[in-house]
Enzyme design. Sequence first.
Site, short mmCIF file in Angstrom:
data_model
loop_
_atom_site.label_atom_id
_atom_site.label_comp_id
_atom_site.label_asym_id
_atom_site.label_seq_id
_atom_site.Cartn_x
_atom_site.Cartn_y
_atom_site.Cartn_z
N LYS A 92 41.76 40.84 40.32
CA LYS A 92 42.85 40.71 41.27
C LYS A 92 43.00 39.25 41.66
CE LYS A 92 45.52 43.62 43.57
NZ LYS A 92 45.93 44.89 42.96
N1 GLU Z 1 49.15 45.48 41.40
C1 GLU Z 1 49.19 46.76 40.79
C2 GLU Z 1 47.97 47.57 41.18
O1 GLU Z 1 47.34 47.30 42.17
C3 GLU Z 1 49.44 46.69 39.30
C4 GLU Z 1 48.37 46.04 38.50
C5 GLU Z 1 48.73 45.80 37.04
O2 GLU Z 1 49.79 46.24 36.61
O3 GLU Z 1 47.92 45.17 36.35
O4 GLU Z 1 47.65 48.55 40.57
#
Ligand code: GLU
Length: 427
Positions: A116
């Site tokens: 993240k």
């Molecule tokens: N931000 C989204 C999540 O928390 C999508 C993550 C992604 O598509 O890699 O799942």
Amino acid sequence: MPTMELPIPKIEGAACFDAESCFFQSVAQKISFIDENLLKVLNSFRRQISLDIPLRKDDGTLITIKAYRVQHNNARGPYKGGFRIHQAVTLEEVQMLANLMTWKGAVVNIPYGGAKGGISIDPRTLTKTELERLVRAFTYQLGDNIGPHTDIPAPDVNTNSQTMAWVYDEYSKSHSTDALGVVTGKPIGLGGSEGREEATGRGVMYTLREIAKDLKLDLSQTKILIEGFGNVGYHAARLIHDELGGKIIGVSTSKGGIYNPKGIDVKAAHDYYAKYNSLKGFPNADFMSPREFLFADCDIMIPSALEGSIDNEVADKTKAQILIEGANGPITASANEILLDKRRVVAPGILANAGGVVVSYFEWVQNLQQFYWTHEEVNNKLERIIVDAYVKVRDLSRAKKISLRQAAYTIGLERVAQACILRGTGF
Ligand code: GLU
């Protein structure tokens, strides 16, 4: 609405640092092949990048902004996860969210690890050109730590397809290549996938549909409250109404929510919000503060904003029988216990909001093979993955008499632990 019959035990060891690690610890201890050392590995981060980004403002002044990318575990494949731009971003928050991505990818069985990112500033204080420079600088400073087979960012809170286009462009330029697969959630027409924008909301809708089937609920007769009207909340509300005939009685933003027990016209509310940047004054609905909104009468609540909004007081007072986590970590560990004590059904985010990362995976596959799918193909494939994952989680929860969250964590953790063991030491 009938009382829910899914068996729900208490989570042990509630003294953990945050909800995510609390859920993780309580499940990890019960998996026989996770020994003390593997537990340490799963509890640690492979890489944590902390940046100070210098940003030249349009007026010529220079500021520095804190930013992070945390790569939790890549035993099952390249790191994957979004990045957000928000004033509340801290390293601890990004760590927690990176952890969640590892288990989320594993629960829906896609070949990724978890990561993240976050940039700690309120994006509303920046102009569009400042925002672009910031995102490009973030990408540039991450250097080789991201890449199509290394770590693949995506949208999250306050980031969107335009943001991802800048990441793609900056990474490609700085690596003298064309790297569509370095980032997902790109615009359609620049390597994006059909269906990616609505995918998280669509996954929430499929999860609700399956739970409603199991509990024999008629969704047109249940009152559904949605906290958050961003990418997740809006599409979830729209799709639950349009495809399931569900009655949405309230939606909210960080500035407040609107409520009408007879139902809200989601599309009209969305248009109103786009025009006035607030839901205040929306016709035929009561306007409430964001906090007050969480106590409004409902049968089903879908928290789709930021983490921690469902605290003990909300858990104690809400009438919602079913809670579906559209956001990452919206329910605190102790609130979760209260809800379970009250025999509420809680669909964990690592399952319910996985639709976004699943269609990110589809986008990446389409980019790598340079062959694109229709919206219908994307939706069908997404539906299969979410329904399969739900059925596995639900069956385990029934068989072991554990909550849906514990079952989801068990499945995710077992898959990641297996991959670590198969790869050998160092994972
Ligand atoms: N931000 C989204 C999540 O928390 C999508 C993550 C992604 O598509 O890699 O799942």
